[in-house]
Design a protein around this motif. Structure first.
Motif, PDB file in Angstrom:
ATOM      1  N   ILE A  87       0.868  -1.177   0.000  1.00  0.00           N
ATOM      2  CA  ILE A  87       0.000   0.000   0.000  1.00  0.00           C
ATOM      3  C   ILE A  87       0.902   1.222   0.000  1.00  0.00           C
ATOM      4  CG2 ILE A  87      -1.860   1.223   1.189  1.00  0.00           C
ATOM      5  CD1 ILE A  87      -2.469  -1.421   2.655  1.00  0.00           C
ATOM      6  N   LEU A  88       0.766   2.083  -0.990  1.00  0.00           N
ATOM      7  CA  LEU A  88       1.594   3.281  -1.058  1.00  0.00           C
ATOM      8  C   LEU A  88       0.946   4.420  -0.282  1.00  0.00           C
ATOM      9  CD1 LEU A  88       2.995   3.658  -4.685  1.00  0.00           C
ATOM     10  CD2 LEU A  88       4.185   2.905  -2.621  1.00  0.00           C
ATOM     11  N   ALA A  89       1.718   5.035   0.608  1.00  0.00           N
ATOM     12  CA  ALA A  89       1.249   6.193   1.366  1.00  0.00           C
ATOM     13  C   ALA A  89       1.362   7.438   0.502  1.00  0.00           C
ATOM     14  CB  ALA A  89       2.072   6.360   2.640  1.00  0.00           C
ATOM     15  N   LEU A  90       0.257   8.167   0.355  1.00  0.00           N
ATOM     16  CA  LEU A  90       0.250   9.341  -0.515  1.00  0.00           C
ATOM     17  C   LEU A  90       0.185  10.658   0.248  1.00  0.00           C
ATOM     18  CD1 LEU A  90      -2.031   8.388  -3.535  1.00  0.00           C
ATOM     19  CD2 LEU A  90       0.450   8.335  -3.361  1.00  0.00           C
ATOM     20  N   ASP A  91       0.301  10.608   1.559  1.00  0.00           N
ATOM     21  CA  ASP A  91       0.244  11.848   2.330  1.00  0.00           C
ATOM     22  C   ASP A  91       1.355  12.779   1.860  1.00  0.00           C
ATOM     23  OD1 ASP A  91      -1.846  10.886   4.197  1.00  0.00           O
ATOM     24  OD2 ASP A  91      -0.295   9.443   4.702  1.00  0.00           O
ATOM     25  N   SER A  92       0.972  14.001   1.482  1.00  0.00           N
ATOM     26  CA  SER A  92       1.920  14.898   0.834  1.00  0.00           C
ATOM     27  C   SER A  92       1.539  16.344   1.097  1.00  0.00           C
ATOM     28  CB  SER A  92       1.935  14.629  -0.682  1.00  0.00           C
ATOM     29  OG  SER A  92       2.760  15.548  -1.357  1.00  0.00           O
ATOM     30  N   GLU A  93       2.471  17.225   0.741  1.00  0.00           N
ATOM     31  CA  GLU A  93       2.216  18.661   0.897  1.00  0.00           C
ATOM     32  C   GLU A  93       1.280  19.184  -0.189  1.00  0.00           C
ATOM     33  OE1 GLU A  93       6.132  17.368   2.420  1.00  0.00           O
ATOM     34  OE2 GLU A  93       5.173  17.272   0.455  1.00  0.00           O
ATOM     35  N   ILE A  94       1.093  18.394  -1.240  1.00  0.00           N
ATOM     36  CA  ILE A  94       0.229  18.806  -2.336  1.00  0.00           C
ATOM     37  C   ILE A  94      -0.803  17.715  -2.588  1.00  0.00           C
ATOM     38  CG2 ILE A  94       2.032  20.188  -3.435  1.00  0.00           C
ATOM     39  CD1 ILE A  94       2.412  17.864  -5.421  1.00  0.00           C
ATOM     40  N   GLN A 103       1.425   6.641 -10.425  1.00  0.00           N
ATOM     41  CA  GLN A 103       2.669   6.190  -9.802  1.00  0.00           C
ATOM     42  C   GLN A 103       2.496   4.794  -9.210  1.00  0.00           C
ATOM     43  OE1 GLN A 103       3.992   8.132  -6.085  1.00  0.00           O
ATOM     44  NE2 GLN A 103       5.974   8.436  -7.094  1.00  0.00           N
ATOM     45  N   ALA A 104       1.369   4.563  -8.550  1.00  0.00           N
ATOM     46  CA  ALA A 104       1.106   3.270  -7.926  1.00  0.00           C
ATOM     47  C   ALA A 104       0.960   2.164  -8.963  1.00  0.00           C
ATOM     48  CB  ALA A 104      -0.152   3.350  -7.065  1.00  0.00           C
ATOM     49  N   VAL A 105       0.270   2.470 -10.054  1.00  0.00           N
ATOM     50  CA  VAL A 105       0.086   1.478 -11.117  1.00  0.00           C
ATOM     51  C   VAL A 105       1.420   1.126 -11.750  1.00  0.00           C
ATOM     52  CG1 VAL A 105      -0.931   1.073 -13.385  1.00  0.00           C
ATOM     53  CG2 VAL A 105      -2.312   2.114 -11.579  1.00  0.00           C
ATOM     54  N   ARG A 106       2.235   2.153 -12.037  1.00  0.00           N
ATOM     55  CA  ARG A 106       3.536   1.905 -12.651  1.00  0.00           C
ATOM     56  C   ARG A 106       4.414   1.037 -11.760  1.00  0.00           C
ATOM     57  NH1 ARG A 106       3.853   7.488 -13.683  1.00  0.00           N
ATOM     58  NH2 ARG A 106       5.565   7.595 -12.190  1.00  0.00           N
ATOM     59  N   PHE A 107       4.338   1.284 -10.454  1.00  0.00           N
ATOM     60  CA  PHE A 107       5.216   0.559  -9.542  1.00  0.00           C
ATOM     61  C   PHE A 107       4.687  -0.843  -9.229  1.00  0.00           C
ATOM     62  CE2 PHE A 107       7.108  -0.478  -5.393  1.00  0.00           C
ATOM     63  CZ  PHE A 107       8.446  -0.294  -5.710  1.00  0.00           C
ATOM     64  N   GLY A 108       3.407  -1.074  -9.447  1.00  0.00           N
ATOM     65  CA  GLY A 108       2.829  -2.376  -9.143  1.00  0.00           C
ATOM     66  C   GLY A 108       2.279  -2.474  -7.741  1.00  0.00           C
ATOM     67  N   ALA A 109       1.887  -1.340  -7.155  1.00  0.00           N
ATOM     68  CA  ALA A 109       1.292  -1.346  -5.815  1.00  0.00           C
ATOM     69  C   ALA A 109      -0.102  -1.961  -5.861  1.00  0.00           C
ATOM     70  CB  ALA A 109       1.227   0.073  -5.264  1.00  0.00           C
ATOM     71  N   ASP A 110      -0.593  -2.336  -4.698  1.00  0.00           N
ATOM     72  CA  ASP A 110      -1.895  -2.987  -4.591  1.00  0.00           C
ATOM     73  C   ASP A 110      -2.985  -2.077  -4.044  1.00  0.00           C
ATOM     74  OD1 ASP A 110      -0.909  -5.675  -5.354  1.00  0.00           O
ATOM     75  OD2 ASP A 110       0.247  -5.449  -3.511  1.00  0.00           O
ATOM     76  N   ALA A 111      -2.605  -0.958  -3.448  1.00  0.00           N
ATOM     77  CA  ALA A 111      -3.583  -0.010  -2.898  1.00  0.00           C
ATOM     78  C   ALA A 111      -2.866   1.294  -2.580  1.00  0.00           C
ATOM     79  CB  ALA A 111      -4.257  -0.572  -1.648  1.00  0.00           C
ATOM     80  N   GLY A 140      -8.898   0.639 -11.230  1.00  0.00           N
ATOM     81  CA  GLY A 140      -9.089  -0.531 -10.379  1.00  0.00           C
ATOM     82  C   GLY A 140      -8.125  -0.567  -9.211  1.00  0.00           C
ATOM     83  N   MET A 141      -7.739   0.605  -8.711  1.00  0.00           N
ATOM     84  CA  MET A 141      -6.773   0.710  -7.622  1.00  0.00           C
ATOM     85  C   MET A 141      -7.508   1.011  -6.309  1.00  0.00           C
ATOM     86  SD  MET A 141      -3.628   0.653  -6.530  1.00  0.00           S
ATOM     87  CE  MET A 141      -2.687   0.632  -8.070  1.00  0.00           C
ATOM     88  N   PRO A 142      -7.482   0.113  -5.346  1.00  0.00           N
ATOM     89  CA  PRO A 142      -8.163   0.358  -4.069  1.00  0.00           C
ATOM     90  C   PRO A 142      -7.529   1.506  -3.295  1.00  0.00           C
ATOM     91  CG  PRO A 142      -7.651  -1.970  -4.360  1.00  0.00           C
ATOM     92  CD  PRO A 142      -6.888  -1.230  -5.408  1.00  0.00           C
ATOM     93  N   VAL A 143      -8.341   2.138  -2.478  1.00  0.00           N
ATOM     94  CA  VAL A 143      -7.884   3.242  -1.632  1.00  0.00           C
ATOM     95  C   VAL A 143      -8.234   2.938  -0.180  1.00  0.00           C
ATOM     96  CG1 VAL A 143      -8.138   5.689  -1.059  1.00  0.00           C
ATOM     97  CG2 VAL A 143      -8.107   4.954  -3.465  1.00  0.00           C
ATOM     98  N   MET A 144      -7.247   3.057   0.685  1.00  0.00           N
ATOM     99  CA  MET A 144      -7.467   2.955   2.127  1.00  0.00           C
ATOM    100  C   MET A 144      -7.399   4.352   2.721  1.00  0.00           C
ATOM    101  SD  MET A 144      -5.377   0.874   5.132  1.00  0.00           S
ATOM    102  CE  MET A 144      -3.852   1.816   5.004  1.00  0.00           C
ATOM    103  N   ALA A 145      -8.450   4.758   3.389  1.00  0.00           N
ATOM    104  CA  ALA A 145      -8.459   6.062   4.054  1.00  0.00           C
ATOM    105  C   ALA A 145      -8.126   5.888   5.536  1.00  0.00           C
ATOM    106  CB  ALA A 145      -9.824   6.725   3.907  1.00  0.00           C
ATOM    107  N   GLU A 146      -7.409   6.866   6.068  1.00  0.00           N
ATOM    108  CA  GLU A 146      -7.166   6.917   7.510  1.00  0.00           C
ATOM    109  C   GLU A 146      -7.783   8.215   8.031  1.00  0.00           C
ATOM    110  OE1 GLU A 146      -3.672   7.170  10.919  1.00  0.00           O
ATOM    111  OE2 GLU A 146      -3.133   6.616   8.874  1.00  0.00           O
ATOM    112  N   PRO A 147      -9.022   8.157   8.493  1.00  0.00           N
ATOM    113  CA  PRO A 147      -9.684   9.366   8.970  1.00  0.00           C
ATOM    114  C   PRO A 147      -9.396   9.627  10.454  1.00  0.00           C
ATOM    115  CG  PRO A 147     -11.250   7.561   8.894  1.00  0.00           C
ATOM    116  CD  PRO A 147      -9.925   7.000   8.462  1.00  0.00           C
TER     117      PRO A 147
END
Length: 269
Positions: A87-94, A103-111, A140-147
């Motif tokens: 699972i790639l963490a996308l927390d960012s300044e932008i 980016q996730a698809v290119r790298f082969g991430a699962d979520a 078809g890329m799942p997303v996990m939210a951390e609220p």
């Protein structure tokens, strides 16, 4: 085996019908998951992660289902990750929707993962989550939210009601699964799980006083109907992260008691 207060809403058979096959790389065949959060490096060198490759290797050896990591750690430790879910963490300044999915698809991430802060008067990031989920759905890329209600520091806002609302808002925004703070009693957290439209995983939060306390949280979460756990510091800062993972796996997947799982923490060498 531990008896859940709530019926597991989505069995392995139901998972098969999910449009995102990548979910099967995160959740095991029983529909549950033990995930190691290793994204603390987004702030620099973090305890337990100084040697990122070695840290990933030991956690994978413990039998973890998936790893939450930054793109940098994922690249560096790709060999150690092997076929383990990523699972790639996308927390960012932008805002991340414009680049994160590709980016996730290119790298082969699962979520993908994104933190949001419902109730924060400055920024909730719920709009970013909606945009990210819409773009991710195209691939078809799942997303996990951390609220996190309001912020990590506003502990008074982390009530059962607020955590339940934050989890539901994330699901309404399009998240495929949610990692939420374990709050209240087992019965109260069961309400958080029941009111969310998607699977809920319990996050480990701050370092617990003892490893057994961390195992107890996992057992309570599973009893409440959670689909697993996402632990960061309580895994990576443990002297034997592989054994901590193995103990969590016994609870989450094996239905072991806390006492039985705790025996894996310090077996004879």
């Amino acid at each position: 085996m531990t008896t859940s207060l709530t019926e597991t809403r989505q069995t392995t058979d139901e998972l098969v019908s999910w449009p995102r096959r990548r979910m099967h790389h995160v959740f095991a065949r029983d529909g549950r998951a033990v995930i190691a959060a290793m994204d603390a490096g987004i702030k620099g060198v973090a305890p337990g992660l100084a040697d990122g490759r070695a840290a990933v290797r030991r956690i994978v050896d413990g039998g973890v289902d998936a790893v939450l990591a930054t793109i940098g750690l994922a690249r560096a430790a790709a060999g150690e990750l092997g076929g383990t879910g990523l699972i790639l963490a996308l927390d960012s300044e932008i805002p991340s929707a414009g680049y994160g999915v590709e980016q996730a698809v290119r790298f082969g991430a699962d979520a993908l993962e994104l933190k949001v802060f419902p109730g924060n008067p400055q920024v909730t990031k719920l709009g970013e989550l909606r945009e990210l989920c819409a773009e991710a759905d195209r691939w078809g890329m799942p997303v996990m939210a951390e609220p996190i209600p309001v912020s990590f520091k506003d502990l008074q806002a982390h009530t059962v009601v607020n955590v339940a609302n934050a989890a539901r808002l994330s699901a309404e925004a399009g998240a495929d699964f949610v990692k939420a703070q374990f709050v209240g009693t087992v019965e109260e957290f069961a309400g958080v799980v029941e009111s969310c439209l998607v699977p809920v995983l319990a996050l480990g939060g701050p370092m617990k006083p003892t490893p057994r306390d961390a195992l107890q949280l996992a057992a309570d979460a599973i009893e409440a109907g959670a689909r697993g756990v996402v632990y960061g510091r309580n895994i990576v800062e443990n002297p034997r992260p592989d054994r901590m993972v193995a103990a969590l796996v016994e609870i989450v997947h094996g239905g072991a008691s806390v006492s039985a799982a705790a025996k894996l923490l310090n077996p004879p060498l």
